[in-house]
Design a protein around this motif. Structure first.
Motif, PDB file in Angstrom:
ATOM      1  N   LEU A   1       0.713  -0.723   0.124  1.00  0.00           N
ATOM      2  CA  LEU A   1       0.785  -0.314  -0.249  1.00  0.00           C
ATOM      3  C   LEU A   1       0.944   2.054  -0.027  1.00  0.00           C
ATOM      4  CD1 LEU A   1      -3.389  -0.544   2.562  1.00  0.00           C
ATOM      5  CD2 LEU A   1      -2.060  -1.203  -0.258  1.00  0.00           C
ATOM      6  N   ALA A   2       0.736   2.270  -1.041  1.00  0.00           N
ATOM      7  CA  ALA A   2       1.602   2.940  -1.280  1.00  0.00           C
ATOM      8  C   ALA A   2       0.679   4.562  -1.754  1.00  0.00           C
ATOM      9  CB  ALA A   2       2.416   2.799  -2.128  1.00  0.00           C
TER      10      ALA A   2
ATOM     11  N   GLY B   1      -1.041   6.741  -0.421  1.00  0.00           N
ATOM     12  CA  GLY B   1      -1.069   7.177   1.019  1.00  0.00           C
ATOM     13  C   GLY B   1      -0.629   8.701   0.919  1.00  0.00           C
TER      14      GLY B   1
ATOM     15  N   GLY C   1     -10.003   4.731   1.838  1.00  0.00           N
ATOM     16  CA  GLY C   1      -8.470   3.957   3.285  1.00  0.00           C
ATOM     17  C   GLY C   1      -8.579   2.882   2.503  1.00  0.00           C
ATOM     18  N   THR C   2      -8.302   2.231   3.624  1.00  0.00           N
ATOM     19  CA  THR C   2      -7.009   0.929   3.487  1.00  0.00           C
ATOM     20  C   THR C   2      -7.608  -0.399   2.818  1.00  0.00           C
ATOM     21  OG1 THR C   2      -7.477   0.139   5.399  1.00  0.00           O
ATOM     22  CG2 THR C   2      -4.976   1.081   5.230  1.00  0.00           C
TER      23      THR C   2
ATOM     24  N   GLU D   1     -10.037   1.317  15.733  1.00  0.00           N
ATOM     25  CA  GLU D   1      -9.003   2.237  14.790  1.00  0.00           C
ATOM     26  C   GLU D   1      -9.741   3.023  16.071  1.00  0.00           C
ATOM     27  OE1 GLU D   1      -7.080   2.523  12.202  1.00  0.00           O
ATOM     28  OE2 GLU D   1      -7.991   0.364  12.482  1.00  0.00           O
TER      29      GLU D   1
ATOM     30  N   ASN E   1      -2.589  -2.485  15.720  1.00  0.00           N
ATOM     31  CA  ASN E   1      -2.325  -3.067  15.042  1.00  0.00           C
ATOM     32  C   ASN E   1      -1.204  -2.421  14.255  1.00  0.00           C
ATOM     33  OD1 ASN E   1      -2.845  -4.463  11.728  1.00  0.00           O
ATOM     34  ND2 ASN E   1      -3.831  -2.581  11.690  1.00  0.00           N
TER      35      ASN E   1
ATOM     36  N   TYR F   1     -12.058   0.015   6.121  1.00  0.00           N
ATOM     37  CA  TYR F   1     -11.473  -0.331   7.012  1.00  0.00           C
ATOM     38  C   TYR F   1     -10.967  -1.424   6.591  1.00  0.00           C
ATOM     39  CZ  TYR F   1     -11.451   3.582  10.711  1.00  0.00           C
ATOM     40  OH  TYR F   1     -12.703   4.455  10.844  1.00  0.00           O
ATOM     41  N   LEU F   2      -9.705  -2.402   6.069  1.00  0.00           N
ATOM     42  CA  LEU F   2      -9.198  -2.962   5.899  1.00  0.00           C
ATOM     43  C   LEU F   2      -9.248  -4.170   6.994  1.00  0.00           C
ATOM     44  CD1 LEU F   2      -7.753  -4.981   4.256  1.00  0.00           C
ATOM     45  CD2 LEU F   2      -5.735  -3.591   4.652  1.00  0.00           C
TER      46      LEU F   2
HETATM   47  C1  UD1 Z   1      -4.082   1.773   9.778  1.00  0.00           C
HETATM   48  C2  UD1 Z   1      -4.904   1.033  10.166  1.00  0.00           C
HETATM   49  C3  UD1 Z   1      -4.260   1.103  12.157  1.00  0.00           C
HETATM   50  C4  UD1 Z   1      -2.986   1.050  11.826  1.00  0.00           C
HETATM   51  C5  UD1 Z   1      -1.956   1.861  11.396  1.00  0.00           C
HETATM   52  C6  UD1 Z   1      -0.652   1.408  11.297  1.00  0.00           C
HETATM   53  C7  UD1 Z   1      -7.233   0.996   8.696  1.00  0.00           C
HETATM   54  C8  UD1 Z   1      -8.150   1.578   9.042  1.00  0.00           C
HETATM   55  N1  UD1 Z   1      -6.399   1.076  10.149  1.00  0.00           N
HETATM   56  O1  UD1 Z   1      -4.238   3.070  10.104  1.00  0.00           O
HETATM   57  O2  UD1 Z   1      -5.091  -0.032  12.454  1.00  0.00           O
HETATM   58  O3  UD1 Z   1      -3.062   1.031  13.213  1.00  0.00           O
HETATM   59  O4  UD1 Z   1      -2.211   2.153  10.344  1.00  0.00           O
HETATM   60  O5  UD1 Z   1       0.476   1.849  10.597  1.00  0.00           O
HETATM   61  O6  UD1 Z   1      -6.100   0.096   8.133  1.00  0.00           O
HETATM   62  N2  UD1 Z   1      -2.821   4.094   1.877  1.00  0.00           N
HETATM   63  C9  UD1 Z   1      -3.466   3.890   1.043  1.00  0.00           C
HETATM   64  N3  UD1 Z   1      -4.813   4.020   0.109  1.00  0.00           N
HETATM   65  C10 UD1 Z   1      -5.213   4.622   1.198  1.00  0.00           C
HETATM   66  C11 UD1 Z   1      -5.101   5.003   2.361  1.00  0.00           C
HETATM   67  C12 UD1 Z   1      -3.987   4.103   3.051  1.00  0.00           C
HETATM   68  O7  UD1 Z   1      -2.845   3.221   0.115  1.00  0.00           O
HETATM   69  O8  UD1 Z   1      -6.888   5.152   0.875  1.00  0.00           O
HETATM   70  C13 UD1 Z   1      -2.454   3.408   2.697  1.00  0.00           C
HETATM   71  C14 UD1 Z   1      -0.730   3.964   3.386  1.00  0.00           C
HETATM   72  O9  UD1 Z   1      -0.106   5.176   2.262  1.00  0.00           O
HETATM   73  C15 UD1 Z   1      -0.084   3.689   4.166  1.00  0.00           C
HETATM   74  C16 UD1 Z   1      -1.137   2.795   4.930  1.00  0.00           C
HETATM   75  O10 UD1 Z   1      -2.054   2.492   3.701  1.00  0.00           O
HETATM   76  O11 UD1 Z   1       1.210   3.626   3.600  1.00  0.00           O
HETATM   77  C17 UD1 Z   1      -2.062   3.196   6.122  1.00  0.00           C
HETATM   78  O12 UD1 Z   1      -2.466   4.138   6.170  1.00  0.00           O
HETATM   79  P1  UD1 Z   1      -2.365   5.344   7.043  1.00  0.00           P
HETATM   80  O13 UD1 Z   1      -3.022   6.545   6.670  1.00  0.00           O
HETATM   81  O14 UD1 Z   1      -1.450   6.015   8.242  1.00  0.00           O
HETATM   82  O15 UD1 Z   1      -2.926   4.583   8.260  1.00  0.00           O
HETATM   83  P2  UD1 Z   1      -4.468   4.555   8.795  1.00  0.00           P
HETATM   84  O16 UD1 Z   1      -5.786   4.233   7.918  1.00  0.00           O
HETATM   85  O17 UD1 Z   1      -4.564   5.480   9.424  1.00  0.00           O
END
Ligand code: UD1
Ligand code: CA
Length: 454
Positions: free
Chosen positions: A8-9, A11, A78-79, A152, A167, A195-196
């Motif tokens: 995932l990249a 963000g 979201g993830t 979350e 997590n 949320y993944l």
């Molecule tokens: C997520 C987790 C959380 C965990 C945290 C650890 C979810 C809902 N939550 O938080 O439980 O403790 O990571 O760091 O998964 N990304 C995408 N597309 C999106 C959003 C994010 O590719 O739409 C990627 C970002 O580039 C990043 C990763 O996913 O590499 C995590 O995203 P980030 O927003 O940092 O984490 P949270 O969603 O806040």
């Protein structure tokens, strides 16, 4: 079971305040996502899937020519939504390892344990206990210690906020489960995101156990959101590299003052003083010693070489037992033979200097070929550039170049020839001859120096 990698990249990396996509920011000279790819490559040869969004074009440019599958996520919801975009490229019988491009220090052994834990039942999760879990998703377990769901931070109850197991986001899940669960995710939560992490509760509802695995150190799962965290991980990474060098028999005057931005291979009994920076690929032979404040990039230093303080060496080969510095600059395409001495304030560029020759003080040697046992006196300059073209200087074995000589290239000084101090050499010098070009000294008696008017 076949292993698929998803990174995932997508963000935005807003808190980096940068034009460069976050995952291209370096740790130890390599983009963060490069570290992730390298660790993953130790587990599988399957082609990694990268889910990108912001700055995706720059990311693709950087990795042009690499065997990667690119998936775009636009907008970023979201993830879970990110992984949903990747579903079409995942092979259905596989186990999917989900990694983050901004979590660079995950080790291959930890990933192996995670994958092994997922193999029997199809779902494992990397979790870690943090003193300060603020912002992270919390792992909720039942009275038997089994993982039941992830909540979350922004959705957590006051009680759940006290949970310190979080997590990391890294997980291994069967593709067939993702195909079932991801389209069913809902975004009714505090952030309006898919949320993944909601897949955990879905697994548990189907009676599929989610196995928690912990990394060897919390650093492994620390993500980079801002430059402060990047700097923190840089130091952690450098400390790991320093440890490894010392285990391999390298002496470090201070393991905290060494930076390796690339690949450093050392022989036995190498000794590195403080503030040495290595970039690119560097190889140091047995017994090499490097003094303080040196930069060495893409070079080979053979056995017994000594580099003295404040020296810069780039794209060069330094022959065994040579001595370079202090304050020397060795530029690309330089090859020094055995037992060559390059001293202070000497610049050498694109030159070959053979065994036993010395350039000890204040000189510029560019586009030159210097034979064996040549002595180049202080302040010697190869005038290699005529404003349009570069020309070569050849100095044959046993020649003696007096101090303050200019060698106007193209020019050749023959074997054993002597160039007198202060000479401007514009024509080839025959072997064994003495050449001198100097205005004869005059002495004027009774000379009065000008004085300032009072
Ligand atoms: C997520 C987790 C959380 C965990 C945290 C650890 C979810 C809902 N939550 O938080 O439980 O403790 O990571 O760091 O998964 N990304 C995408 N597309 C999106 C959003 C994010 O590719 O739409 C990627 C970002 O580039 C990043 C990763 O996913 O590499 C995590 O995203 P980030 O927003 O940092 O984490 P949270 O969603 O806040
Ligand atoms: Ca994050």
């Amino acid at each position: 079971m076949e292993l698929c990698l998803c990174i995932l990249a997508a963000g935005q990396g807003k808190r980096m305040n940068s034009d460069l996509p976050k995952v291209l920011h370096p740790i130890g000279g390599q983009p963060m996502i490069g570290h992730v790819l390298a660790a993953a490559a130790q587990l599988t040869t399957s082609r990694p899937v990268i889910i990108h969004g912001h700055g995706g074009a720059r990311l693709q440019d950087f990795y042009a020519g690499h065997d990667l599958t690119w998936v775009i996520q636009e907008p970023q919801l979201g993830t879970g939504h990110a992984m949903l975009q990747a579903l079409p490229v995942l092979s259905s019988g596989s186990l999917v390892l989900i990694l983050y491009g901004d979590v660079p220090l995950l080790s291959a052994p930890t990933l192996k344990r995670l994958v092994e834990a997922a193999e029997p039942q199809g779902f494992s999760l990397l979790t870690v206990i943090l003193d300060d879990p603020t912002g992270c998703g919390r792992i909720v377990r039942d009275e038997h210690g089994r993982i039941v769901r992830i909540v979350e931070h922004k959705d957590a109850s006051p009680d759940e906020l006290h949970l310190t197991e979080v997590n990391t986001g890294v997980m291994a899940v069967r593709a067939e489960y993702l195909q079932r669960w991801l389209p069913a995710l809902r975004s009714e939560n505090a952030q309006g995101e898919y949320y993944l992490t909601d897949c955990v509760a879905m697994a548990v509802a189907e009676g599929i156990p989610v196995i928690g695995v912990t990394p060897d150190s919390a650093m492994e799962v620390t993500g980079v959101n801002d430059r402060r965290q990047q700097a923190l991980l840089e130091r952690a990474f450098q400390a790991m590299q320093a440890e490894e060098l010392m285990r391999g028999g390298v002496s470090l005057r201070d393991p905290a003052r060494l930076d390796i931005r690339g690949e450093l291979v050392c022989g036995r009994d190498v000794c590195l003083d403080v503030n040495v920076v290595f970039e690119g690929k560097v190889r140091l032979g047995d017994g090499v010693r490097v003094g303080p404040n040196c930069l060495i990039r893409d070079s080979v230093l053979e056995a017994g070489v000594e580099v003295l303080a404040n020296t810069v060496i780039e794209q060069a080969t330094i022959g065994s037992h040579s001595k370079v510095g202090p304050f020397a600059r060795i530029r690309p395409e330089t090859i020094l033979g055995t037992d060559v001495h390059i001293g202070n304030f000497v610049e050498v560029k694109k030159s070959v200097i053979a065994e036993g020759s010395k350039v000890n003080h204040l000189s510029y040697v560019g586009d030159a070929e210097i034979g064996r046992a040549v002595n180049v006196g202080a302040g010697t300059i190869t005038c290699n550039y005529d404003g349009a073209h570069k020309h070569r200087t050849v100095i044959e074995d046993d020649a003696f170049i007096g101090s303050d000589t200019q060698l106007v290239a193209p020019v050749r000084v023959g074997k054993g020839a002597t160039v007198a101090a202060g000479t401007t050499v514009t024509e080839d010098v025959e072997p064994g001859r003495l050449v001198i070009s100097r205005v004869r000294q005059k002495t004027i008696a009774g000379y009065q120096r000008p004085r300032k008017d009072k």
